[in-house]
Motif scaffolding. Structure first.
Motif, PDB file in Angstrom:
ATOM      1  N   TYR A  83       0.814  -1.211   0.000  1.00 19.94           N
ATOM      2  CA  TYR A  83       0.000   0.000   0.000  1.00 19.94           C
ATOM      3  C   TYR A  83       0.850   1.264   0.000  1.00 19.94           C
ATOM      4  N   ALA A  84       2.043   1.191   0.554  1.00 20.15           N
ATOM      5  CA  ALA A  84       2.941   2.346   0.499  1.00 20.15           C
ATOM      6  C   ALA A  84       3.261   2.698  -0.948  1.00 20.15           C
ATOM      7  N   PHE A  85       3.598   1.680  -1.751  1.00 18.71           N
ATOM      8  CA  PHE A  85       3.949   1.944  -3.149  1.00 18.71           C
ATOM      9  C   PHE A  85       2.723   2.309  -3.985  1.00 18.71           C
ATOM     10  N   VAL A  86       1.608   1.632  -3.769  1.00 19.85           N
ATOM     11  CA  VAL A  86       0.402   1.925  -4.545  1.00 19.85           C
ATOM     12  C   VAL A  86      -0.068   3.352  -4.286  1.00 19.85           C
ATOM     13  N   ASN A  87      -0.158   3.739  -3.026  1.00 22.71           N
ATOM     14  CA  ASN A  87      -0.622   5.085  -2.706  1.00 22.71           C
ATOM     15  C   ASN A  87       0.374   6.144  -3.168  1.00 22.71           C
ATOM     16  N   TRP A  88       1.656   5.840  -3.047  1.00 18.89           N
ATOM     17  CA  TRP A  88       2.689   6.760  -3.522  1.00 18.89           C
ATOM     18  C   TRP A  88       2.567   6.957  -5.029  1.00 18.89           C
ATOM     19  N   SER A  89       2.322   5.887  -5.758  1.00 19.57           N
ATOM     20  CA  SER A  89       2.179   6.003  -7.211  1.00 19.57           C
ATOM     21  C   SER A  89       1.004   6.902  -7.574  1.00 19.57           C
TER      22      SER A  89
ATOM     23  N   VAL B 231      -4.798   8.274 -13.866  1.00 21.22           N
ATOM     24  CA  VAL B 231      -5.026   7.096 -13.036  1.00 21.22           C
ATOM     25  C   VAL B 231      -5.314   5.865 -13.891  1.00 21.22           C
ATOM     26  N   SER B 232      -5.915   6.068 -15.060  1.00 22.90           N
ATOM     27  CA  SER B 232      -6.213   4.937 -15.940  1.00 22.90           C
ATOM     28  C   SER B 232      -4.936   4.210 -16.352  1.00 22.90           C
ATOM     29  N   ALA B 233      -3.869   4.961 -16.617  1.00 23.27           N
ATOM     30  CA  ALA B 233      -2.600   4.337 -16.999  1.00 23.27           C
ATOM     31  C   ALA B 233      -2.070   3.464 -15.869  1.00 23.27           C
ATOM     32  N   LEU B 234      -2.221   3.934 -14.637  1.00 24.17           N
ATOM     33  CA  LEU B 234      -1.761   3.140 -13.491  1.00 24.17           C
ATOM     34  C   LEU B 234      -2.615   1.884 -13.325  1.00 24.17           C
ATOM     35  N   ALA B 235      -3.907   1.994 -13.627  1.00 24.09           N
ATOM     36  CA  ALA B 235      -4.783   0.822 -13.529  1.00 24.09           C
ATOM     37  C   ALA B 235      -4.337  -0.268 -14.504  1.00 24.09           C
ATOM     38  N   ILE B 236      -3.885   0.138 -15.689  1.00 27.11           N
ATOM     39  CA  ILE B 236      -3.379  -0.833 -16.657  1.00 27.11           C
ATOM     40  C   ILE B 236      -2.080  -1.448 -16.157  1.00 27.11           C
ATOM     41  N   ALA B 237      -1.155  -0.597 -15.687  1.00 30.31           N
ATOM     42  CA  ALA B 237       0.138  -1.086 -15.204  1.00 30.31           C
ATOM     43  C   ALA B 237      -0.023  -1.991 -13.991  1.00 30.31           C
ATOM     44  N   GLY B 238      -1.068  -1.774 -13.214  1.00 25.83           N
ATOM     45  CA  GLY B 238      -1.286  -2.585 -12.028  1.00 25.83           C
ATOM     46  C   GLY B 238      -1.574  -4.046 -12.334  1.00 25.83           C
ATOM     47  N   GLN B 239      -1.867  -4.353 -13.588  1.00 24.11           N
ATOM     48  CA  GLN B 239      -2.161  -5.738 -13.959  1.00 24.11           C
ATOM     49  C   GLN B 239      -0.903  -6.584 -14.119  1.00 24.11           C
ATOM     50  N   LEU B 240       0.269  -5.974 -13.915  1.00 23.31           N
ATOM     51  CA  LEU B 240       1.517  -6.733 -13.999  1.00 23.31           C
ATOM     52  C   LEU B 240       1.659  -7.738 -12.859  1.00 23.31           C
ATOM     53  N   GLY B 241       0.796  -7.645 -11.861  1.00 24.33           N
ATOM     54  CA  GLY B 241       0.879  -8.589 -10.745  1.00 24.33           C
ATOM     55  C   GLY B 241       0.760 -10.033 -11.191  1.00 24.33           C
ATOM     56  N   ALA B 242      -0.104 -10.299 -12.162  1.00 26.95           N
ATOM     57  CA  ALA B 242      -0.305 -11.687 -12.619  1.00 26.95           C
ATOM     58  C   ALA B 242       0.951 -12.280 -13.258  1.00 26.95           C
ATOM     59  N   PRO B 243       1.583 -11.603 -14.245  1.00 29.93           N
ATOM     60  CA  PRO B 243       2.812 -12.185 -14.798  1.00 29.93           C
ATOM     61  C   PRO B 243       3.962 -12.220 -13.805  1.00 29.93           C
ATOM     62  N   PHE B 244       4.074 -11.215 -12.948  1.00 28.75           N
ATOM     63  CA  PHE B 244       5.127 -11.243 -11.932  1.00 28.75           C
ATOM     64  C   PHE B 244       4.934 -12.424 -10.989  1.00 28.75           C
ATOM     65  N   SER B 245       3.691 -12.710 -10.628  1.00 29.65           N
ATOM     66  CA  SER B 245       3.401 -13.835  -9.749  1.00 29.65           C
ATOM     67  C   SER B 245       3.831 -15.143 -10.393  1.00 29.65           C
ATOM     68  N   LEU B 246       3.593 -15.263 -11.691  1.00 25.42           N
ATOM     69  CA  LEU B 246       3.984 -16.477 -12.407  1.00 25.42           C
ATOM     70  C   LEU B 246       5.499 -16.613 -12.467  1.00 25.42           C
ATOM     71  N   ILE B 247       6.194 -15.508 -12.710  1.00 19.07           N
ATOM     72  CA  ILE B 247       7.660 -15.533 -12.762  1.00 19.07           C
ATOM     73  C   ILE B 247       8.238 -15.976 -11.426  1.00 19.07           C
TER      74      ILE B 247
ATOM     75  N   LEU C 259       6.475   2.978  -9.865  1.00 15.85           N
ATOM     76  CA  LEU C 259       6.029   2.671  -8.507  1.00 15.85           C
ATOM     77  C   LEU C 259       4.929   1.605  -8.528  1.00 15.85           C
ATOM     78  N   THR C 260       4.040   1.696  -9.516  1.00 16.06           N
ATOM     79  CA  THR C 260       2.993   0.687  -9.650  1.00 16.06           C
ATOM     80  C   THR C 260       3.587  -0.678  -9.964  1.00 16.06           C
ATOM     81  N   ALA C 261       4.614  -0.702 -10.829  1.00 10.19           N
ATOM     82  CA  ALA C 261       5.276  -1.965 -11.164  1.00 10.19           C
ATOM     83  C   ALA C 261       5.921  -2.581  -9.925  1.00 10.19           C
ATOM     84  N   ILE C 262       6.555  -1.750  -9.090  1.00 13.03           N
ATOM     85  CA  ILE C 262       7.153  -2.259  -7.856  1.00 13.03           C
ATOM     86  C   ILE C 262       6.060  -2.819  -6.947  1.00 13.03           C
TER      87      ILE C 262
END
Length: 278
Positions: free
Chosen positions: A63-69, A76-92, A135-138
């Motif tokens: 939440y520190a990184f999400v709120n900071w971003s 905000v729409s661009a961050l919403a798209i970037a926030g979907q990187l959680g799925a591929p990162f989880s797989l990696i 920040l969203t990617a982190i």
């Protein structure tokens, strides 16, 4: 309902950040979560190390990184798209730490997920949001790490998990807020009811009700049925953020979002099928 709560949450978080500051808003959110879930707080033998680490990562650092971003970004729409990187990162991370084997379909999905976010950099409306995107990617990496931990604590009641997340998140975020936003913390009693309402919505609507609904569904329906349905949430986030904050959805942004969501859909659905088969 779950998708709507998650989709609208990006507006609530952004408004809470604007009103109270990124770290103070995060502290208040976790205090509310803990206050509601505290009766379920208990020691879970053999699971405490994972619970505490999950609380630090998912309840605090994430939440520190999400709120900071959201504090440094306007689109905000661009961050919403970037926030979907959680799925591929989880797989990696699952491949690296759990030895999970993946085949060409999910590799293509990961590639498309990253390609869709990379396309945002070439868009004039979203390219200037690079600090927020990073920040969203982190934050997505932290979310992915948390998802691996959640696999290790299956069987622990959801309210107990969120009680620990609320407690540990508060303990992590409060010192950061005291360091970075002492004036904001002192001004919390003066927050308008409307501003506090955004934070309450995030804590109760998105965290407790949204994630509680997800847990309820997974207990009653196959993961391959439930997980793909959650793909509606980021689409709602992108659209409502653009409408509410009156930020443009340019052709490049829509293309990047479509490519990223296609990749996320491939990774999510194939992973759900693998978990059911396993």
């Amino acid at each position: 309902m779950m998708n709507i709560l998650w989709g609208l949450n990006i507006i609530a978080v952004k408004m809470g950040v604007e009103a109270a500051g990124p770290f103070t808003a995060a502290v208040l959110r976790q205090v509310i979560v803990f206050a509601i879930c505290a009766p379920a707080l208990r020691i879970v033998p053999g699971r405490m190390r994972d619970l505490l680490l999950l609380g630090v990562l998912s309840g605090g650092v994430f939440y520190a990184f999400v709120n900071w971003s959201l504090a440094v970004a306007t689109n905000v729409s661009a961050l919403a798209i970037a926030g979907q990187l959680g799925a591929p990162f989880s797989l990696i991370l699952a491949v690296i730490f759990l030895g999970e084997r993946i085949h060409i379909t999910r590799i293509i999905g990961m590639f498309l997920s990253f390609l869709g976010v990379v396309l945002l950099v070439f868009d004039p409306a979203a390219g200037k949001e690079i600090p927020g995107l990073l920040l969203t990617a982190i934050g997505s990496v932290i979310w992915a790490m948390s998802s691996l931990l959640q696999r290790r604590i299956r069987g622990v009641p959801i309210l107990t998990i969120y009680a620990w997340m609320g407690l540990m998140g508060t303990l992590v975020l409060l010192p950061i807020a005291m360091w970075q936003e002492p004036e904001m913390l002192r001004a919390v009693p003066d927050l308008r009811v409307r501003d506090m309402g955004w934070i309450v919505f995030s804590a109760i609507g998105s965290t407790i009700c949204g994630l509680g609904a997800m847990s309820w569904l997974l207990q009653r329906h196959p993961v391959t049925t439930v997980v793909p349905l959650t793909l509606a949430a980021p689409v709602i986030s992108v659209v409502v953020a653009s409408l509410y904050f009156e930020t443009p959805l340019t052709p490049i942004m829509m293309l990047g979002g479509a490519v990223a969501m296609t990749g996320v859909a491939i990774v999510t659905i194939r992973t759900a099928e693998r978990q059911k088969a396993g």
